[in-house]
Design a protein around this motif. Structure first.
Motif, PDB file in Angstrom:
ATOM      1  N   ILE A  48     -10.856  -3.527   5.945  1.00 22.41           N
ATOM      2  CA  ILE A  48     -11.926  -2.866   5.201  1.00 22.41           C
ATOM      3  C   ILE A  48     -12.057  -3.473   3.805  1.00 22.41           C
ATOM      4  O   ILE A  48     -11.098  -4.025   3.261  1.00 22.41           O
ATOM      5  CB  ILE A  48     -11.648  -1.353   5.140  1.00 22.41           C
ATOM      6  N   SER A  49     -13.250  -3.370   3.249  1.00 25.39           N
ATOM      7  CA  SER A  49     -13.479  -3.945   1.924  1.00 25.39           C
ATOM      8  C   SER A  49     -12.670  -3.208   0.862  1.00 25.39           C
ATOM      9  O   SER A  49     -12.267  -2.061   1.059  1.00 25.39           O
ATOM     10  CB  SER A  49     -14.965  -3.895   1.573  1.00 25.39           C
ATOM     11  N   LYS A  50     -12.476  -3.828  -0.280  1.00 21.55           N
ATOM     12  CA  LYS A  50     -11.601  -3.286  -1.311  1.00 21.55           C
ATOM     13  C   LYS A  50     -12.145  -2.013  -1.950  1.00 21.55           C
ATOM     14  O   LYS A  50     -11.409  -1.280  -2.605  1.00 21.55           O
ATOM     15  CB  LYS A  50     -11.336  -4.334  -2.386  1.00 21.55           C
ATOM     16  N   TYR A  51     -13.432  -1.750  -1.746  1.00 15.44           N
ATOM     17  CA  TYR A  51     -14.018  -0.571  -2.391  1.00 15.44           C
ATOM     18  C   TYR A  51     -14.171   0.606  -1.433  1.00 15.44           C
ATOM     19  O   TYR A  51     -14.731   1.639  -1.805  1.00 15.44           O
ATOM     20  CB  TYR A  51     -15.387  -0.926  -2.965  1.00 15.44           C
ATOM     21  N   ARG A  52     -13.660   0.467  -0.222  1.00 19.67           N
ATOM     22  CA  ARG A  52     -13.844   1.519   0.766  1.00 19.67           C
ATOM     23  C   ARG A  52     -12.529   1.876   1.442  1.00 19.67           C
ATOM     24  O   ARG A  52     -11.574   1.096   1.432  1.00 19.67           O
ATOM     25  CB  ARG A  52     -14.839   1.065   1.842  1.00 19.67           C
ATOM     26  N   VAL A 105       0.982  -1.998  -2.249  1.00 14.88           N
ATOM     27  CA  VAL A 105       0.171  -0.870  -1.765  1.00 14.88           C
ATOM     28  C   VAL A 105      -1.254  -0.893  -2.300  1.00 14.88           C
ATOM     29  O   VAL A 105      -2.103  -0.149  -1.803  1.00 14.88           O
ATOM     30  CB  VAL A 105       0.828   0.487  -2.102  1.00 14.88           C
ATOM     31  N   ASP A 106      -1.524  -1.750  -3.300  1.00 11.67           N
ATOM     32  CA  ASP A 106      -2.894  -1.881  -3.780  1.00 11.67           C
ATOM     33  C   ASP A 106      -3.558  -3.137  -3.238  1.00 11.67           C
ATOM     34  O   ASP A 106      -4.595  -3.575  -3.748  1.00 11.67           O
ATOM     35  CB  ASP A 106      -2.949  -1.858  -5.310  1.00 11.67           C
ATOM     36  N   TYR A 107      -2.966  -3.712  -2.188  1.00 13.90           N
ATOM     37  CA  TYR A 107      -3.542  -4.914  -1.572  1.00 13.90           C
ATOM     38  C   TYR A 107      -4.431  -4.561  -0.386  1.00 13.90           C
ATOM     39  O   TYR A 107      -5.398  -5.277  -0.092  1.00 13.90           O
ATOM     40  CB  TYR A 107      -2.415  -5.848  -1.127  1.00 13.90           C
ATOM     41  N   TRP A 108      -4.095  -3.476   0.298  1.00 12.79           N
ATOM     42  CA  TRP A 108      -4.896  -2.990   1.423  1.00 12.79           C
ATOM     43  C   TRP A 108      -5.153  -1.488   1.291  1.00 12.79           C
ATOM     44  O   TRP A 108      -4.394  -0.788   0.606  1.00 12.79           O
ATOM     45  CB  TRP A 108      -4.172  -3.254   2.741  1.00 12.79           C
ATOM     46  N   ALA A 109      -6.161  -1.016   1.963  1.00  7.90           N
ATOM     47  CA  ALA A 109      -6.406   0.420   1.983  1.00  7.90           C
ATOM     48  C   ALA A 109      -5.278   1.129   2.732  1.00  7.90           C
ATOM     49  O   ALA A 109      -4.752   0.613   3.727  1.00  7.90           O
ATOM     50  CB  ALA A 109      -7.742   0.728   2.652  1.00  7.90           C
ATOM     51  N   GLY A 128      -7.436  11.656  10.935  1.00 11.63           N
ATOM     52  CA  GLY A 128      -7.377  11.140   9.582  1.00 11.63           C
ATOM     53  C   GLY A 128      -7.307  12.269   8.584  1.00 11.63           C
ATOM     54  O   GLY A 128      -8.099  13.213   8.655  1.00 11.63           O
ATOM     55  N   VAL A 129      -6.375  12.191   7.653  1.00  8.55           N
ATOM     56  CA  VAL A 129      -6.164  13.253   6.658  1.00  8.55           C
ATOM     57  C   VAL A 129      -6.695  12.840   5.280  1.00  8.55           C
ATOM     58  O   VAL A 129      -7.426  13.595   4.640  1.00  8.55           O
ATOM     59  CB  VAL A 129      -4.674  13.609   6.567  1.00  8.55           C
ATOM     60  N   SER A 130      -6.317  11.642   4.854  1.00  9.59           N
ATOM     61  CA  SER A 130      -6.736  11.163   3.549  1.00  9.59           C
ATOM     62  C   SER A 130      -6.592   9.656   3.505  1.00  9.59           C
ATOM     63  O   SER A 130      -5.826   9.070   4.275  1.00  9.59           O
ATOM     64  CB  SER A 130      -5.882  11.807   2.441  1.00  9.59           C
ATOM     65  N   CYS A 131      -7.331   9.026   2.599  1.00  3.94           N
ATOM     66  CA  CYS A 131      -7.206   7.582   2.433  1.00  3.94           C
ATOM     67  C   CYS A 131      -7.568   7.203   1.010  1.00  3.94           C
ATOM     68  O   CYS A 131      -8.261   7.950   0.299  1.00  3.94           O
ATOM     69  CB  CYS A 131      -8.074   6.822   3.430  1.00  3.94           C
ATOM     70  N   ILE A 132      -7.084   6.017   0.602  1.00  2.44           N
ATOM     71  CA  ILE A 132      -7.396   5.482  -0.721  1.00  2.44           C
ATOM     72  C   ILE A 132      -7.704   3.997  -0.574  1.00  2.44           C
ATOM     73  O   ILE A 132      -7.013   3.262   0.145  1.00  2.44           O
ATOM     74  CB  ILE A 132      -6.228   5.728  -1.709  1.00  2.44           C
ATOM     75  N   SER A 133      -8.760   3.551  -1.242  1.00  2.00           N
ATOM     76  CA  SER A 133      -9.172   2.156  -1.149  1.00  2.00           C
ATOM     77  C   SER A 133      -8.299   1.273  -2.032  1.00  2.00           C
ATOM     78  O   SER A 133      -7.544   1.757  -2.884  1.00  2.00           O
ATOM     79  CB  SER A 133     -10.634   2.030  -1.580  1.00  2.00           C
ATOM     80  N   VAL A 134      -8.443  -0.020  -1.854  1.00  2.00           N
ATOM     81  CA  VAL A 134      -7.719  -0.983  -2.688  1.00  2.00           C
ATOM     82  C   VAL A 134      -8.053  -0.764  -4.163  1.00  2.00           C
ATOM     83  O   VAL A 134      -7.173  -0.721  -5.022  1.00  2.00           O
ATOM     84  CB  VAL A 134      -8.062  -2.415  -2.262  1.00  2.00           C
ATOM     85  N   SER A 135      -9.315  -0.608  -4.448  1.00  2.00           N
ATOM     86  CA  SER A 135      -9.741  -0.443  -5.839  1.00  2.00           C
ATOM     87  C   SER A 135      -9.314   0.900  -6.413  1.00  2.00           C
ATOM     88  O   SER A 135      -9.283   1.069  -7.630  1.00  2.00           O
ATOM     89  CB  SER A 135     -11.262  -0.566  -5.921  1.00  2.00           C
TER      90      SER A 135
END
Length: 125
Positions: free
Chosen positions: A101-105, A28-32, A46-53
């Motif tokens: 998407i990039s790991k920081y977004r 789960v920490d490999y992709w957003a 869209g309700v919520s999201c978390i980036s890889v980082s």
């Protein structure tokens, strides 16, 4: 790759639910990861999201201060803690993965690449 949501149900206004998004076939920490919801006849929101980082977390304005997204790498799961629920939160909630998407977004906008089957949340007295 599999995504399974659970934790939905019927709750009274003002109540709480904790939705789970369990992943298999990927970490789960490999992709957003994002949480979305949909009401019949309306577009998926869209309700919520978390980036890889983990450094980027976003919430829809309608749920800010009430919902919290959490990630547990040891359980390979992402959770959506929903407090102070309102009737307008009633929807089918989906967990999804963004592989581009990039790991920081992370983004509350589509497209996402892989989706779970959804779990129904009904807020009603």
């Amino acid at each position: 790759l599999q995504i399974v949501e659970s934790g939905g149900g019927l709750v009274q206004p003002g109540g709480s639910l904790r939705l789970s998004c369990e992943a298999s076939g990927f970490a789960v920490d490999y992709w957003a990861i994002g949480w979305f919801r949909q009401v019949p006849g309306k577009e998926r929101e869209g309700v919520s999201c978390i980036s890889v980082s983990g450094s980027s977390i976003h919430y829809a304005d309608s749920v800010k201060g009430r919902f919290t997204i959490e990630r547990d790498i040891t359980k390979n799961a992402v959770y959506l803690q929903m407090n102070s629920l309102k009737p307008e939160d009633t929807a089918v909630y989906y967990c999804a993965v963004d592989t581009e998407i990039s790991k920081y977004r992370c983004s509350l906008s589509l497209p996402y690449d892989y989706w779970g089957q959804g779990t129904q949340v009904t807020v009603s007295s």
